[in-house]
Design a protein around this motif. Structure first.
Motif, PDB file in Angstrom:
ATOM      1  N   LEU A  39       0.871  -1.163   0.000  1.00 29.41           N
ATOM      2  CA  LEU A  39       0.000   0.000   0.000  1.00 29.41           C
ATOM      3  C   LEU A  39       0.912   1.218   0.000  1.00 29.41           C
ATOM      4  O   LEU A  39       1.683   1.420   0.942  1.00 29.41           O
ATOM      5  CB  LEU A  39      -0.910  -0.009   1.227  1.00 29.41           C
ATOM      6  CG  LEU A  39      -1.957   1.077   1.288  1.00 29.41           C
ATOM      7  CD1 LEU A  39      -2.981   0.920   0.166  1.00 29.41           C
ATOM      8  CD2 LEU A  39      -2.674   1.045   2.637  1.00 29.41           C
ATOM      9  N   GLU A  40       0.844   1.979  -1.045  1.00 33.00           N
ATOM     10  CA  GLU A  40       1.754   3.106  -1.181  1.00 33.00           C
ATOM     11  C   GLU A  40       1.434   4.192  -0.167  1.00 33.00           C
ATOM     12  O   GLU A  40       0.279   4.582  -0.024  1.00 33.00           O
ATOM     13  CB  GLU A  40       1.639   3.676  -2.590  1.00 33.00           C
ATOM     14  CG  GLU A  40       2.625   4.769  -2.829  1.00 33.00           C
ATOM     15  CD  GLU A  40       2.473   5.350  -4.208  1.00 33.00           C
ATOM     16  OE1 GLU A  40       2.551   4.605  -5.171  1.00 33.00           O
ATOM     17  OE2 GLU A  40       2.278   6.561  -4.278  1.00 33.00           O
ATOM     18  N   LEU A  46      11.113   5.877  -5.142  1.00 29.31           N
ATOM     19  CA  LEU A  46      11.584   4.526  -5.412  1.00 29.31           C
ATOM     20  C   LEU A  46      12.809   4.572  -6.314  1.00 29.31           C
ATOM     21  O   LEU A  46      12.834   5.325  -7.286  1.00 29.31           O
ATOM     22  CB  LEU A  46      10.494   3.713  -6.117  1.00 29.31           C
ATOM     23  CG  LEU A  46       9.164   3.570  -5.392  1.00 29.31           C
ATOM     24  CD1 LEU A  46       8.117   2.963  -6.319  1.00 29.31           C
ATOM     25  CD2 LEU A  46       9.335   2.718  -4.151  1.00 29.31           C
ATOM     26  N   SER A  47      13.796   3.771  -6.017  1.00 26.31           N
ATOM     27  CA  SER A  47      14.947   3.579  -6.904  1.00 26.31           C
ATOM     28  C   SER A  47      14.740   2.250  -7.613  1.00 26.31           C
ATOM     29  O   SER A  47      14.758   1.200  -6.979  1.00 26.31           O
ATOM     30  CB  SER A  47      16.247   3.550  -6.104  1.00 26.31           C
ATOM     31  OG  SER A  47      16.477   4.799  -5.522  1.00 26.31           O
ATOM     32  N   LYS A  67       6.855  11.436 -11.112  1.00 29.97           N
ATOM     33  CA  LYS A  67       8.016  11.837 -11.906  1.00 29.97           C
ATOM     34  C   LYS A  67       8.826  10.578 -12.147  1.00 29.97           C
ATOM     35  O   LYS A  67       9.076   9.809 -11.220  1.00 29.97           O
ATOM     36  CB  LYS A  67       8.876  12.855 -11.154  1.00 29.97           C
ATOM     37  CG  LYS A  67       8.255  14.215 -11.040  1.00 29.97           C
ATOM     38  CD  LYS A  67       9.205  15.176 -10.349  1.00 29.97           C
ATOM     39  CE  LYS A  67       8.503  16.494 -10.115  1.00 29.97           C
ATOM     40  NZ  LYS A  67       9.281  17.389  -9.278  1.00 29.97           N
ATOM     41  N   GLY A  68       9.200  10.358 -13.399  1.00 29.71           N
ATOM     42  CA  GLY A  68      10.060   9.240 -13.722  1.00 29.71           C
ATOM     43  C   GLY A  68       9.366   8.040 -14.336  1.00 29.71           C
ATOM     44  O   GLY A  68      10.030   7.083 -14.717  1.00 29.71           O
ATOM     45  N   LYS A  92      12.988   6.509 -15.646  1.00 25.41           N
ATOM     46  CA  LYS A  92      14.202   6.946 -14.952  1.00 25.41           C
ATOM     47  C   LYS A  92      14.433   5.987 -13.787  1.00 25.41           C
ATOM     48  O   LYS A  92      13.554   5.208 -13.428  1.00 25.41           O
ATOM     49  CB  LYS A  92      14.036   8.373 -14.448  1.00 25.41           C
ATOM     50  CG  LYS A  92      13.794   9.349 -15.576  1.00 25.41           C
ATOM     51  CD  LYS A  92      13.740  10.766 -15.105  1.00 25.41           C
ATOM     52  CE  LYS A  92      13.633  11.593 -16.370  1.00 25.41           C
ATOM     53  NZ  LYS A  92      13.265  12.888 -16.279  1.00 25.41           N
ATOM     54  N   THR A  93      15.592   6.067 -13.172  1.00 20.87           N
ATOM     55  CA  THR A  93      15.866   5.157 -12.059  1.00 20.87           C
ATOM     56  C   THR A  93      15.324   5.673 -10.730  1.00 20.87           C
ATOM     57  O   THR A  93      15.221   4.898  -9.784  1.00 20.87           O
ATOM     58  CB  THR A  93      17.369   4.874 -11.934  1.00 20.87           C
ATOM     59  OG1 THR A  93      18.072   6.109 -11.792  1.00 20.87           O
ATOM     60  CG2 THR A  93      17.873   4.131 -13.158  1.00 20.87           C
TER      61      THR A  93
END
Length: 102
Positions: A39-40, A46-47, A67-68, A92-93
């Motif tokens: 559950l966010e 996050l990577s 974003k990403g 993106k990472t």
């Protein structure tokens, strides 16, 4: 952390998701051999590896920002009966996600 509860039976996976909703303050993780489910929280960074699959599924009507991600979510009206964020991926990472509620 719960390992193996997502398994081969959808009813067990849905039951495990229900536990996530019952205890949002617990930061629970559900895992199997290929996926991680949680559950966010309202804000998270996050990577992830480039092009890693990420799916967002709303359990209620809500909006968010990202974003990403390949498909950014700011224009999406998430609704479990209409619009979900399944099958996105990391462009993106570093991924930033923000919602009003978990």
């Amino acid at each position: 952390m719960a390992v193996g509860v997502l398994g081969d039976r959808i009813n067990h996976g849905l039951g495990a998701c229900n536990v996530l909703l019952k205890y949002p303050q617990k930061n629970l993780l559900l895992m199997n051999n290929s996926d991680l489910c949680f559950l966010e929280p309202p804000k998270i960074n996050l990577s992830l590896p480039f092009e890693e699959r990420i799916s967002l599924f709303p359990f209620k009507i809500m909006k968010g920002k990202s974003k990403g991600l390949h498909w950014e979510i700011c224009a999406i009206d998430f609704n479990p009966n209409v619009m979900t964020g399944i099958s996105n991926y990391a462009e993106k990472t570093n991924i930033d996600l923000e919602f009003g509620d978990p």
